[in-house]
Scaffold this motif. Sequence first.
Motif, short mmCIF file in Angstrom:
data_model
loop_
_atom_site.label_atom_id
_atom_site.label_comp_id
_atom_site.label_asym_id
_atom_site.label_seq_id
_atom_site.Cartn_x
_atom_site.Cartn_y
_atom_site.Cartn_z
N UNK A 167 32.59 31.98 30.76
CA UNK A 167 32.83 30.47 30.83
C UNK A 167 31.85 29.67 30.94
N UNK A 168 30.54 29.82 31.52
CA UNK A 168 29.33 29.42 31.82
C UNK A 168 28.23 30.48 32.28
N UNK B 32 31.37 39.75 48.33
CA UNK B 32 32.39 39.03 48.08
C UNK B 32 32.01 37.83 47.26
N UNK B 33 30.90 37.07 47.83
CA UNK B 33 30.33 35.92 46.94
C UNK B 33 30.15 36.07 45.77
N UNK B 34 29.42 37.32 45.34
CA UNK B 34 29.09 37.64 43.88
C UNK B 34 30.43 37.92 43.32
N UNK B 35 31.41 38.57 43.71
CA UNK B 35 32.61 38.59 43.13
C UNK B 35 33.19 37.26 42.80
N UNK B 36 33.22 36.43 43.58
CA UNK B 36 33.90 35.21 43.34
C UNK B 36 33.06 34.20 42.30
N UNK B 37 31.96 34.35 42.27
CA UNK B 37 30.99 33.88 41.20
C UNK B 37 31.54 34.44 39.82
N UNK C 286 32.98 42.84 36.18
CA UNK C 286 31.48 42.78 35.96
C UNK C 286 30.83 43.52 36.90
N UNK C 287 31.12 43.03 38.33
CA UNK C 287 30.42 43.81 39.48
C UNK C 287 30.99 45.26 39.49
N UNK C 288 31.82 45.72 39.07
CA UNK C 288 32.48 47.17 39.31
C UNK C 288 31.62 47.89 38.21
N UNK C 289 31.32 47.26 37.00
CA UNK C 289 30.49 47.80 35.98
C UNK C 289 29.01 48.16 36.39
N UNK C 290 28.61 46.86 37.08
CA UNK C 290 26.97 46.78 37.65
C UNK C 290 26.93 47.99 38.80
N UNK D 275 33.30 32.67 36.64
CA UNK D 275 32.69 32.44 35.28
C UNK D 275 33.00 33.46 34.43
N UNK D 276 33.61 34.20 34.71
CA UNK D 276 33.93 35.26 33.69
C UNK D 276 32.87 35.95 33.04
N UNK D 277 32.06 36.42 33.94
CA UNK D 277 30.84 37.24 33.57
C UNK D 277 31.58 38.60 32.67
N UNK D 278 30.88 38.99 31.99
CA UNK D 278 31.36 40.05 30.89
C UNK D 278 30.87 41.54 31.18
#
Length: 170
Positions: free
Chosen positions: A20-21, A147-152, A65-69, A156-159
């Motif tokens: 999204x951004x 949790x903060x990173x997850x919400x970001x 995204x965070x699961x992948x990373x 923003x739908x990080x891929x």
Amino acid sequence: MTTTAVNDTKNEYAPEHAPRMGFADAAPEFYQAMFRLERAAAKDIDPTLYHLIKIRASQVNHCAFCIDMHTKDALAEGETVERIVQLPAWRESRHFYTEREAAALELTESVTVLTEGFVPDEVYARTAEHFDETELARVIGAIVTINAWNRIAVTTRMVPGHYTPGMYKK
């Protein structure tokens, strides 16, 4: 046997969504502050435990995204596929985890979900049995940060899928 175009279409992956951004570009000061928070949260905490916390919270939050990373980072640092695969069902597969890890995972889920509006006293007490106050503060810091990173990332739908281990380490 001949494969038809229809069968080939059925076997194709879904198209990748667009983010999204670009959050880091849109809010660079905040993004850098998050990186500083991340470094502070990771300081003096067992890396294996830190990865388990990050992966489990990301699973609960459905943050692809965070699961992948964090899965890639954990594997690169020696975590086993078996423990990562079992993580969503850690209660049923406790024999893969230490008592400290299980306590931290229980606290991770309680802090992440907060469906009752608080972390139950018994969950906190069980975790406190395995960590001294400083260690427990670090575990809480790790949970809050992911949790903060997850919400970001979710907002923003990080891929997912493009991360390579250590890519964001500074």
